[in-house]
Design a protein around this motif. Structure first.
Motif, PDB file in Angstrom:
ATOM      1  N   GLN A  84      32.473   5.843 -47.463  1.00 51.35           N
ATOM      2  CA  GLN A  84      32.526   4.886 -46.359  1.00 51.35           C
ATOM      3  C   GLN A  84      33.950   4.372 -46.130  1.00 51.35           C
ATOM      4  OE1 GLN A  84      29.637   1.923 -47.444  1.00 51.35           O
ATOM      5  NE2 GLN A  84      27.884   3.175 -46.793  1.00 51.35           N
ATOM      6  N   GLU A 131      35.766   7.163 -44.380  1.00 49.50           N
ATOM      7  CA  GLU A 131      35.273   7.251 -42.999  1.00 49.50           C
ATOM      8  C   GLU A 131      35.844   6.111 -42.159  1.00 49.50           C
ATOM      9  OE1 GLU A 131      33.727   9.510 -41.537  1.00 49.50           O
ATOM     10  OE2 GLU A 131      32.507  10.660 -42.951  1.00 49.50           O
ATOM     11  N   ARG A 148      39.064  14.531 -44.013  1.00 47.89           N
ATOM     12  CA  ARG A 148      37.744  15.179 -44.038  1.00 47.89           C
ATOM     13  C   ARG A 148      37.631  16.068 -45.278  1.00 47.89           C
ATOM     14  NH1 ARG A 148      33.907  12.587 -41.590  1.00 47.89           N
ATOM     15  NH2 ARG A 148      34.358  12.109 -39.423  1.00 47.89           N
ATOM     16  N   ILE A 164      37.139  13.885 -48.265  1.00 39.63           N
ATOM     17  CA  ILE A 164      35.755  13.416 -48.374  1.00 39.63           C
ATOM     18  C   ILE A 164      34.888  14.481 -49.039  1.00 39.63           C
ATOM     19  CG2 ILE A 164      33.681  12.910 -47.023  1.00 39.63           C
ATOM     20  CD1 ILE A 164      35.458  11.350 -45.085  1.00 39.63           C
TER      21      ILE A 164
END
Length: 219
Positions: free
Chosen positions: A118, A121, A181, A184
């Motif tokens: 999170q 993001e 990305r 992640i």
């Protein structure tokens, strides 16, 4: 005046010399197997025979020391493999110890994974907001440049430089988003590996979903 010498020191020296001589004789006899499998006793031993192992014997035939054969290539490889397994097991034990210091239950690791994803993001969302602002500015500059061209006017160098700069900034941020990305994905893989390991070493299964979309329900 005559000097008298006691016999005790002389005897001690002779005895010591005798012991040394005896040890030297004993240590100079070898019993080994030659290349034809025959047993040989000699005061010398070929270099090749030492690899097959041998015995050091006294002149009375008593074994003083047994030298084991040199390990074969297969034995050396087996020892190296065993040592590598030992190192890996030790490394795994240390990793497990550190993992248990961070999390005592798989669900704790699941929550930590959700928080980290999170957070990343959120950074991506901020960068997308920056792209929106830059894109708006870029659209305005490109619109002005197009209007100048339609009016037959030359586009100022400052306007062209601004357009190029804005385009470059948008590309840079897009590359940053792509890198995050990938981060992640890497974070998720590391956490999932830790979660599965925690299930093994604690004997407890996670009760929370791995999907970050359900993270808000597990906090």
């Amino acid at each position: 005046m005559q000097h008298r010498f006691t016999k005790a020191p002389v005897l001690a020296v002779l005895i010591a010399m005798g012991l040394l001589t005896s040890a030297a004789v004993q240590a100079g006899m070898y019993r080994y197997t030659d290349e034809n499998g025959r047993l040989v006793i000699s005061n010398t031993i070929p270099q090749a025979a030492t690899k097959r192992g041998y015995e050091i014997i006294s002149d009375s035939g008593r074994v003083i020391e047994t030298i084991a054969p040199a390990p074969t290539a297969e034995e050396l490889a087996a020892r190296a493999a065993a040592e590598e397994r030992r190192k890996q097991q030790a490394a795994q034990m240390e990793q497990d110890r550190l993992l248990l210091k961070r999390f005592s239950h798989p669900d704790q690791a699941v929550r930590a994974m959700h928080r980290k994803i999170q957070e990343l993001e959120g950074l991506i969302a901020l960068k997308r907001g920056n792209i929106s602002v830059l894109t708006s500015q870029l659209d305005n500059e490109q619109r002005r440049a197009a209007e100048m061209e339609r009016a037959g006017r030359s586009i100022p160098e400052a306007t062209l430089k601004k357009i190029y700069r804005l385009e470059g900034q948008v590309r840079d941020i897009e590359r940053e988003i792509a890198a995050q990305r990938q981060e992640i994905d890497a974070v998720a893989k590391r956490f999932i590996s830790d979660i599965e390991r925690l299930e093994d070493i604690t004997g407890s299964e996670r009760t929370l979903p791995l999907d970050d979309s359900d993270a808000s329900h597990s906090q």
